[in-house]
Structure formats: structure tokens, C-alpha cells
Scaffold this active site. Structure first.
Site, PDB file in Angstrom:
ATOM      1  N   GLY A 138       0.832  -1.208   0.000  1.00  0.00           N
ATOM      2  CA  GLY A 138       0.000   0.000   0.000  1.00  0.00           C
ATOM      3  C   GLY A 138       0.854   1.240   0.000  1.00  0.00           C
ATOM      4  O   GLY A 138       2.053   1.186  -0.280  1.00  0.00           O
ATOM      5  N   ASN A 139       0.252   2.353   0.309  1.00  0.00           N
ATOM      6  CA  ASN A 139       1.018   3.600   0.416  1.00  0.00           C
ATOM      7  C   ASN A 139       0.385   4.488   1.473  1.00  0.00           C
ATOM      8  O   ASN A 139      -0.668   4.163   2.022  1.00  0.00           O
ATOM      9  CB  ASN A 139       1.121   4.295  -0.943  1.00  0.00           C
ATOM     10  CG  ASN A 139      -0.233   4.668  -1.484  1.00  0.00           C
ATOM     11  OD1 ASN A 139      -0.911   5.530  -0.942  1.00  0.00           O
ATOM     12  ND2 ASN A 139      -0.649   3.986  -2.552  1.00  0.00           N
ATOM     13  N   ARG A 140       0.999   5.624   1.744  1.00  0.00           N
ATOM     14  CA  ARG A 140       0.589   6.434   2.900  1.00  0.00           C
ATOM     15  C   ARG A 140      -0.481   7.473   2.590  1.00  0.00           C
ATOM     16  O   ARG A 140      -0.785   8.309   3.425  1.00  0.00           O
ATOM     17  CB  ARG A 140       1.829   7.127   3.489  1.00  0.00           C
ATOM     18  CG  ARG A 140       2.758   6.155   4.203  1.00  0.00           C
ATOM     19  CD  ARG A 140       3.990   6.867   4.713  1.00  0.00           C
ATOM     20  NE  ARG A 140       3.644   8.015   5.528  1.00  0.00           N
ATOM     21  CZ  ARG A 140       4.462   9.032   5.773  1.00  0.00           C
ATOM     22  NH1 ARG A 140       5.665   9.037   5.252  1.00  0.00           N
ATOM     23  NH2 ARG A 140       4.078  10.040   6.530  1.00  0.00           N
TER      24      ARG A 140
END
Ligand code: C5P
Length: 412
Positions: free
Chosen positions: A217-219
């Protein structure tokens, strides 16, 4: 000039609301006022009524002699429900002063008197101008309530600093000065400048399954995308937001489509893009996707797995490449390191965008997961750093630039 609804709640600063209403009328706005019962202890309705030339309402149970209309408008035959009709007909709703109590009622979604009921029903732009003692302003309850309002797309103005109503006390909590409030109203513009424009926003960050429990995923929190959706909706746009793993609330008139992976986001975009005039592609989409997700949870006992990755298709470039001449496409780029401006310019060109909003996420306190943002708006012939501020304000500045860009979404 705008049709402005002013909601006055019960604080000493109600006297400054009188001056604000006077200035707004002098500036050419058409103004209606509603008051909470407590505000009558500070300013009577005759004052506002004399200045606006329109009846002032205090209760949702009293009938409105102006039937939800502004001075000079033709009255409907049918008497409407006041708290619904007034916000439906207003371009901007300014709540000034907004006491700590009123803000908490709005945060709770309460509708036990006319002003908070009108906020709950509002689909126009809402500006809230707080006024209270500094200890009340700084109390974590108020801080949380203000954050809730902002997340829901309400613009909460910062109160001024200085002498407060209680003798000898000073600090942050004063109602901003009437002239400043008028400037805020003008920059909110009574705006319905995106009315009739169909806006598609993507927000959040995609998740790519490694196995049924793990993902890459990412932030991205989805805050910037939600702010863009709320800002466009408050300016009259018909907004759809495709949310990847974000639960940031959007205003009730924004249509929400939830997705998880880049593939799902791509499918939703393919479906929705033909029906939009303006695409704001704020989602952080995975660039690399596990080649094959395992059907079952990968066992630790089997040792460190090797995860093969494949490049994921660039959704934005695909959509921009096949768009109609009447569609405007805006990309977003979070850059970290290297030459952010040069990278952004390359993306603007290679993805065939009308503009790209650059977010340098190497700068502390902005971008991912934060409340504030600082972005550069890049189009073919300009690079403009927009003022740093809460994401909703930045969203409005981005929409302003898209208007100036003079491409397609100019129907109003
Ligand atoms: O190339 P980069 O990922 O920095 O570009 C960012 C822009 O491209 C964003 O608007 C993002 O939503 C979009 N994008 C996309 N599909 C991808 C990767 C990024 O639409 N696979």
C-alpha cells in the site's frame, strides 16, 4: 453578488455580526439572517431586519414571511420549510459568531434550533467564524469539533487574537474583524462557479494483495481528494469520488464509490470518466503490483518469499489519451527527492494533462496524512506555488486555478 445567509449564535461578538451584515449589504450582497434564541440576549432581530430589509427567523416553527426568498425575489405560492429553503437558495452560509456550543452542536449533527438545523441541511458553501474565550477555543473538545467540521467540508475560519470579552483576558478566540470576514465571503465568492460541471475525483491509496491478509500500500490518507470533492460540491459541481481505502468523510451530496486495488480503481474510472467534465486524479495508485497474489496466507515457516512485481497500467495516462475535447484532466504527483519540478513537467507532458498538482512530500508536515498541504500548480505555461494551508483551502485554490486555466469546465 451573492445571496448570503448569516446565522448568528449567542456570544458577545454578535454585535460584530451587525457590522459584518451592514458591510455585506453595502458591498451589494443580498443578505438574510437567522438567529439562535441565545443570540437575542445580545442583539435583537429588529437590528438585522432593518439592515437587510428582510425578516429574521429564530425558530424553525415560525413561518417565514419571505418564504425562503431573498429581497427582490418572487415568492413561491407554497410556504417552504425554512431551514431547508434558506440554505437551498443561499450561495453562501456564514455562521458568525459561532460559539463553542454551536460548533459542538454542528459537529454532533444536532438540529435542535434553526441555525444548526440549517447547517445540517446546507448544500451551499458554509463559512464558520468562531468566537469564544481562548480556553474554550483551545479545549480538546473544541479542537476535535473544529476538525470534524473541516473534514466535512465546512470552512472554519481561524479566530483573531487579542483582547477577549471577559475583563482583562486576552488570547485567541475573537471573532475575526467584520472587514476580514467580508473578504472571506468574497473569496468564497458566493460561488456557484462549478454549477453544472460534473467532477470525478479519485482519492486515497490503492492496496495490492500479496496474499489474503497482506498487501502493498502507500501512505495516502485520501484527505486531499476528499477536500477537492467537498470544495467542488460546495461550488455547485456534481461530484463523484472514487475512494481507495479512505474513510475521510465527504459532504452528503458527493457520490462515493469505494475500491481497494489499482485494477478496481481503473475499472471504476473507465465507467465514470465518460460522464465527467473534469477529472481530478488525486489517488495514489500502485506503480507495481504483485505478479500473482497467493490464495492462502504465506506461511512464515516456509521462509522469506520472493514477491515478483509487475508494472501497473497508468490509469491517468490512459484516460487522458482517450478523452473528449470537452474534458479537462488534472493529475497529482507526490515527489520525493530528485528535481520535483522537472519530474512534474515530464509527467505533465507524457500523460497529456491539462495541469499537474505537485506535492513535494519531502517537506516536513505537509502532504501524506497531514491536515495541511503546500502544492505547486503546473500547467503548460506556468508554475504557481499555492498558499500553504488546510487541505480544503488548498482544494479551493486548485479549483480557482483550473478555472483560470480556461479549459473546459467553465459552464457557470
Ligand atoms: O507517475 P506518478 O505516479 O507520479 O503520477 C501520479 C499521477 O498519475 C496521479 O494523478 C496518479 O493518480 C496517476 N497514476 C495513475 N496510475 C498509475 C500511477 C499513477 O493513474 N498506475
Amino acid at each position: 453578488m451573492a445571496k448570503v445567509l448569516v446565522g448568528v449564535s449567542g456570544g458577545v461578538a454578535a454585535y460584530k455580526a451587525v457590522e459584518f451584515v451592514r458591510l455585506a449589504v453595502l458591498a451589494g450582497h443580498s443578505v438574510r439572517v437567522i438567529q439562535t434564541p441565545a443570540s437575542l440576549r445580545f442583539v435583537g432581530r429588529a437590528t438585522f431586519s432593518a439592515i437587510t430589509g428582510a425578516p429574521v427567523l429564530v425558530s424553525e416553527f415560525e413561518s417565514d414571511p419571505s418564504r425562503g426568498c431573498w429581497p427582490g425575489e418572487e415568492l413561491p405560492e407554497h410556504a417552504p420549510i425554512s431551514h431547508l429553503a434558506l440554505v437551498e437558495n443561499a450561495d453562501v452560509f456564514v455562521v458568525a459568531p459561532a460559539t463553542a456550543n454551536l460548533i459542538s452542536r454542528v459537529a454532533a449533527g444536532s438540529s435542535d434550533e434553526l441555525v444548526s438545523a440549517a447547517v445540517l441541511a446546507a448544500n451551499c458553501r458554509v463559512l464558520v467564524a468562531p468566537a469564544m474565550n481562548n480556553r474554550m477555543w483551545e479545549n480538546p473538545a473544541t479542537v476535535a469539533n473544529v476538525a470534524t467540521l473541516r473534514e466535512r467540508g465546512i470552512t472554519v475560519l481561524e479566530p483573531g487574537e487579542g483582547q477577549l470579552a471577559s475583563h482583562g483576558e486576552a488570547g485567541k478566540g475573537r471573532l475575526i474583524e467584520p472587514r476580514e470576514l467580508l473578504a472571506e465571503l468574497d473569496s468564497a465568492g458566493g460561488r456557484s462557479d462549478f454549477r453544472g460541471v460534473r467532477v470525478l475525483v479519485t482519492a486515497g491509496g490503492t492496496r495490492e494483495a500479496i496474499d489474503p491478509v497482506r498487501f502493498i500500500g502507500n501512505r495516502s490518507s485520501g484527505r486531499m481528494g476528499a477536500a477537492l470533492a467537498n470544495a467542488a460540491a460546495s461550488r455547485g459541481a456534481e461530484v463523484t469520488i472514487i475512494c481507495a481505502n479512505s474513510s475521510i468523510p465527504t459532504s452528503s451530496d458527493v457520490k462515493v464509490i469505494n475500491v481497494v486495488s489499482a485494477a478496481e480503481l481503473g475499472d471504476a474510472c473507465d465507467q465514470q470518466f465518460p460522464n465527467c467534465d473534469l477529472l481530478l486524479m488525486a489517488a495514489a495508485v500502485a506503480d507495481f503490483i504483485p505478479t500473482a497474489a497467493a490464495d492462502q496466507k504465506i506461511k512464515k515457516s516456509e521462509g522469506v518469499p520472493t514477491i515478483g512485481l509487475t508494472a501497473s497500467p497508468d490509469i491517468l495516462a490512459g484516460l487522458a489519451g482517450e478523452r473528449r475535447a470537452d474534458q479537462t484532466v488534472i493529475g497529482f504527483a507526490a515527489e520525493h527527492g530528485g528535481d520535483p519540478l522537472a519530474n512534474a513537467r515530464t509527467k505533465l507532458k507524457s500523460k497529456q494533462l491539462d495541469a499537474l498538482v505537485l506535492n513535494d512530500v519531502s517537506v516536513a508536515d505537509i502532504g501524506f496524512e497531514s491536515e495541511e498541504n503546500l502544492v505547486t500548480f503546473i500547467s503548460a505555461d506556468q508554475e504557481l506555488e499555492l498558499a500553504r494551508g488546510p487541505k480544503l483551502d488548498v482544494a479551493h485554490s486548485i479549483l480557482d486555478q483550473i478555472k483560470i486555466l480556461g479549459t473546459n469546465p467553465q459552464k457557470g
